[in-house]
Motif scaffolding. Structure first.
Motif, PDB file in Angstrom:
ATOM      1  N   GLY A 171       0.776  -1.230   0.000  1.00  0.00           N
ATOM      2  CA  GLY A 171       0.000   0.000   0.000  1.00  0.00           C
ATOM      3  C   GLY A 171       0.807   1.278   0.000  1.00  0.00           C
ATOM      4  N   ARG A 172       2.134   1.158   0.042  1.00  0.00           N
ATOM      5  CA  ARG A 172       3.004   2.335   0.006  1.00  0.00           C
ATOM      6  C   ARG A 172       4.105   2.122  -1.035  1.00  0.00           C
ATOM      7  NH1 ARG A 172       3.757   5.479   5.637  1.00  0.00           N
ATOM      8  NH2 ARG A 172       1.602   5.359   6.375  1.00  0.00           N
ATOM      9  N   TYR A 173       4.822   3.210  -1.324  1.00  0.00           N
ATOM     10  CA  TYR A 173       5.915   3.131  -2.285  1.00  0.00           C
ATOM     11  C   TYR A 173       7.249   3.265  -1.561  1.00  0.00           C
ATOM     12  CZ  TYR A 173       2.641   3.590  -6.182  1.00  0.00           C
ATOM     13  OH  TYR A 173       1.639   3.386  -7.085  1.00  0.00           O
ATOM     14  N   ARG A 174       8.170   2.362  -1.875  1.00  0.00           N
ATOM     15  CA  ARG A 174       9.514   2.422  -1.317  1.00  0.00           C
ATOM     16  C   ARG A 174      10.468   2.909  -2.397  1.00  0.00           C
ATOM     17  NH1 ARG A 174      14.255  -0.507  -1.422  1.00  0.00           N
ATOM     18  NH2 ARG A 174      15.474  -0.532   0.536  1.00  0.00           N
ATOM     19  N   LEU A 175      11.168   4.018  -2.117  1.00  0.00           N
ATOM     20  CA  LEU A 175      12.151   4.524  -3.073  1.00  0.00           C
ATOM     21  C   LEU A 175      13.331   3.563  -3.146  1.00  0.00           C
ATOM     22  CD1 LEU A 175      12.203   8.376  -2.475  1.00  0.00           C
ATOM     23  CD2 LEU A 175      10.693   6.997  -3.906  1.00  0.00           C
ATOM     24  N   LYS A 176      13.915   3.442  -4.343  1.00  0.00           N
ATOM     25  CA  LYS A 176      14.935   2.427  -4.580  1.00  0.00           C
ATOM     26  C   LYS A 176      16.315   2.812  -4.060  1.00  0.00           C
ATOM     27  CE  LYS A 176      12.527   0.645  -8.637  1.00  0.00           C
ATOM     28  NZ  LYS A 176      12.581   0.433 -10.112  1.00  0.00           N
ATOM     29  N   ALA A 177      16.488   4.070  -3.688  1.00  0.00           N
ATOM     30  CA  ALA A 177      17.788   4.504  -3.170  1.00  0.00           C
ATOM     31  C   ALA A 177      17.565   5.530  -2.063  1.00  0.00           C
ATOM     32  CB  ALA A 177      18.638   5.112  -4.285  1.00  0.00           C
ATOM     33  N   PRO A 178      18.434   5.544  -1.037  1.00  0.00           N
ATOM     34  CA  PRO A 178      18.291   6.546   0.024  1.00  0.00           C
ATOM     35  C   PRO A 178      18.648   7.938  -0.487  1.00  0.00           C
ATOM     36  CG  PRO A 178      20.296   5.266   0.329  1.00  0.00           C
ATOM     37  CD  PRO A 178      19.566   4.624  -0.810  1.00  0.00           C
ATOM     38  N   LEU A 179      17.952   8.936   0.031  1.00  0.00           N
ATOM     39  CA  LEU A 179      18.218  10.325  -0.330  1.00  0.00           C
ATOM     40  C   LEU A 179      18.417  11.131   0.934  1.00  0.00           C
ATOM     41  CD1 LEU A 179      15.420  10.802  -3.035  1.00  0.00           C
ATOM     42  CD2 LEU A 179      17.872  10.674  -3.473  1.00  0.00           C
ATOM     43  N   THR A 180      19.412  12.010   0.936  1.00  0.00           N
ATOM     44  CA  THR A 180      19.632  12.877   2.082  1.00  0.00           C
ATOM     45  C   THR A 180      18.666  14.064   2.031  1.00  0.00           C
ATOM     46  OG1 THR A 180      21.256  14.268   0.951  1.00  0.00           O
ATOM     47  CG2 THR A 180      22.077  12.273   2.036  1.00  0.00           C
ATOM     48  N   THR A 181      18.523  14.730   3.178  1.00  0.00           N
ATOM     49  CA  THR A 181      17.683  15.929   3.224  1.00  0.00           C
ATOM     50  C   THR A 181      18.230  16.994   2.278  1.00  0.00           C
ATOM     51  OG1 THR A 181      17.223  15.447   5.551  1.00  0.00           O
ATOM     52  CG2 THR A 181      16.617  17.622   4.761  1.00  0.00           C
ATOM     53  N   ARG A 182      19.545  17.080   2.185  1.00  0.00           N
ATOM     54  CA  ARG A 182      20.153  18.053   1.268  1.00  0.00           C
ATOM     55  C   ARG A 182      19.793  17.735  -0.177  1.00  0.00           C
ATOM     56  NH1 ARG A 182      23.581  21.948   1.701  1.00  0.00           N
ATOM     57  NH2 ARG A 182      24.156  21.375   3.847  1.00  0.00           N
ATOM     58  N   GLU A 183      19.804  16.459  -0.540  1.00  0.00           N
ATOM     59  CA  GLU A 183      19.445  16.085  -1.907  1.00  0.00           C
ATOM     60  C   GLU A 183      17.986  16.425  -2.207  1.00  0.00           C
ATOM     61  OE1 GLU A 183      22.412  12.413  -3.130  1.00  0.00           O
ATOM     62  OE2 GLU A 183      20.794  12.015  -1.694  1.00  0.00           O
ATOM     63  N   LEU A 184      17.105  16.190  -1.241  1.00  0.00           N
ATOM     64  CA  LEU A 184      15.697  16.575  -1.421  1.00  0.00           C
ATOM     65  C   LEU A 184      15.589  18.082  -1.624  1.00  0.00           C
ATOM     66  CD1 LEU A 184      13.959  14.369   1.312  1.00  0.00           C
ATOM     67  CD2 LEU A 184      13.903  14.013  -1.164  1.00  0.00           C
ATOM     68  N   ALA A 185      16.342  18.833  -0.818  1.00  0.00           N
ATOM     69  CA  ALA A 185      16.332  20.295  -0.944  1.00  0.00           C
ATOM     70  C   ALA A 185      16.854  20.728  -2.306  1.00  0.00           C
ATOM     71  CB  ALA A 185      17.155  20.927   0.180  1.00  0.00           C
ATOM     72  N   ASN A 186      17.893  20.051  -2.783  1.00  0.00           N
ATOM     73  CA  ASN A 186      18.463  20.397  -4.087  1.00  0.00           C
ATOM     74  C   ASN A 186      17.525  20.078  -5.246  1.00  0.00           C
ATOM     75  OD1 ASN A 186      20.779  21.270  -2.824  1.00  0.00           O
ATOM     76  ND2 ASN A 186      21.960  19.418  -3.231  1.00  0.00           N
ATOM     77  N   MET A 187      16.575  19.194  -5.018  1.00  0.00           N
ATOM     78  CA  MET A 187      15.608  18.870  -6.068  1.00  0.00           C
ATOM     79  C   MET A 187      14.541  19.944  -6.214  1.00  0.00           C
ATOM     80  SD  MET A 187      14.929  14.792  -5.728  1.00  0.00           S
ATOM     81  CE  MET A 187      16.299  13.669  -5.540  1.00  0.00           C
ATOM     82  N   ILE A 188      14.225  20.620  -5.122  1.00  0.00           N
ATOM     83  CA  ILE A 188      13.173  21.641  -5.202  1.00  0.00           C
ATOM     84  C   ILE A 188      13.726  23.057  -5.044  1.00  0.00           C
ATOM     85  CG2 ILE A 188      11.347  20.068  -4.488  1.00  0.00           C
ATOM     86  CD1 ILE A 188      11.485  21.185  -1.696  1.00  0.00           C
ATOM     87  N   GLY A 189      15.051  23.164  -4.962  1.00  0.00           N
ATOM     88  CA  GLY A 189      15.679  24.474  -4.972  1.00  0.00           C
ATOM     89  C   GLY A 189      15.426  25.316  -3.734  1.00  0.00           C
ATOM     90  N   THR A 190      15.519  24.673  -2.553  1.00  0.00           N
ATOM     91  CA  THR A 190      15.316  25.426  -1.323  1.00  0.00           C
ATOM     92  C   THR A 190      16.348  25.001  -0.289  1.00  0.00           C
ATOM     93  OG1 THR A 190      13.631  26.141   0.274  1.00  0.00           O
ATOM     94  CG2 THR A 190      13.689  23.797  -0.266  1.00  0.00           C
TER      95      THR A 190
END
Length: 227
Positions: A171-190
């Motif tokens: 019932g949920r989605y598991r991402l195939k690779a770990p992502l850091t908080t910084r990488e998440l921030a770099n994806m949305i430019g904040t």
């Protein structure tokens, strides 16, 4: 190795309708390279001379500015190609391509790939469709930056990653690779701190969790209520 490459190319949508003879022509100009995590296939500004297809693993495509600030453009996985620009012109790679895990790439010199596109027009049509989808994706992301706050952008990012880089489990989605908080921030430019606060709220609400490998587990249905 010839048959292995041929089978991997068959699984890529761009080549799925080609005959064995047509596939053989592509396999003959292809080479295979395996990269360790954190290594680069190319750097931003390098001469654009090859096109890559992911046979196994994950690749992070990102740009850097003059101050070294990183902006992640996309996360690519098995079956994806990169770069999506540069065909029929001479130039440089517009971004860096970094391996997120041990990754095997099928590599084709771009001049020979262009000749293949000319010989098989159906490949050109498919490639234009792929590029069109990428343009729509980038337009959507620009709209998110302009019209949505960080929490909404993060929710939309997780939904997008679940669909493109996730596996559906219980019932949920598991991402195939770990992502850091910084990488998440770099994806949305904040800022990383801003994303960290928004992420903490999602975790408190049990909408996003992590497993023992550090990979995010995402409740897409709950996130869709927050977009």
């Amino acid at each position: 190795m010839f048959h292995w490459v041929k089978e991997r190319l068959k699984a890529i949508s761009l080549f799925s309708n080609l005959s064995d003879q047509e596939l053989d022509a592509i396999v003959h100009i292809a080479t295979v390279r395996t990269y360790k995590p954190k290594t680069l296939a190319f750097m931003q500004g390098d001469p654009l001379d090859r096109v890559f297809f992911i046979a196994r693993g994950m690749v992070k495509i990102y740009k850097t500015d003059t101050n070294g600030k990183e902006q992640i453009v996309s996360l690519l996985q098995e079956g994806d190609m990169f770069p999506h620009t540069g065909f029929f012109r001479r130039g440089a790679y517009p971004a860096h391509a970094e391996m997120m895990s041990e990754t095997t790439l099928i590599v084709i010199p771009i001049e020979q790939f262009e000749q293949t596109l000319i010989c098989y027009p159906q490949l050109c049509v498919k490639l234009f469709r792929v590029m069109g989808e990428k343009i729509i994706e980038l337009q959507t992301r620009l709209e998110e930056l302009a019209f949505h706050n960080t929490a909404e952008q993060l929710a939309r990012l997780f939904i997008r990653l679940a669909k493109t880089n996730g596996t559906y489990v219980n019932g949920r989605y598991r991402l195939k690779a770990p992502l850091t908080t910084r990488e998440l921030a770099n994806m949305i430019g904040t800022a990383r701190e801003t994303v960290s606060r928004a992420l903490s709220q999602l975790k408190q609400q049990d909408i996003v969790t992590t497993d023992e490998d550090g990979c995010y587990i995402i409740d897409v249905h709950a996130l869709q209520q927050k977009r």
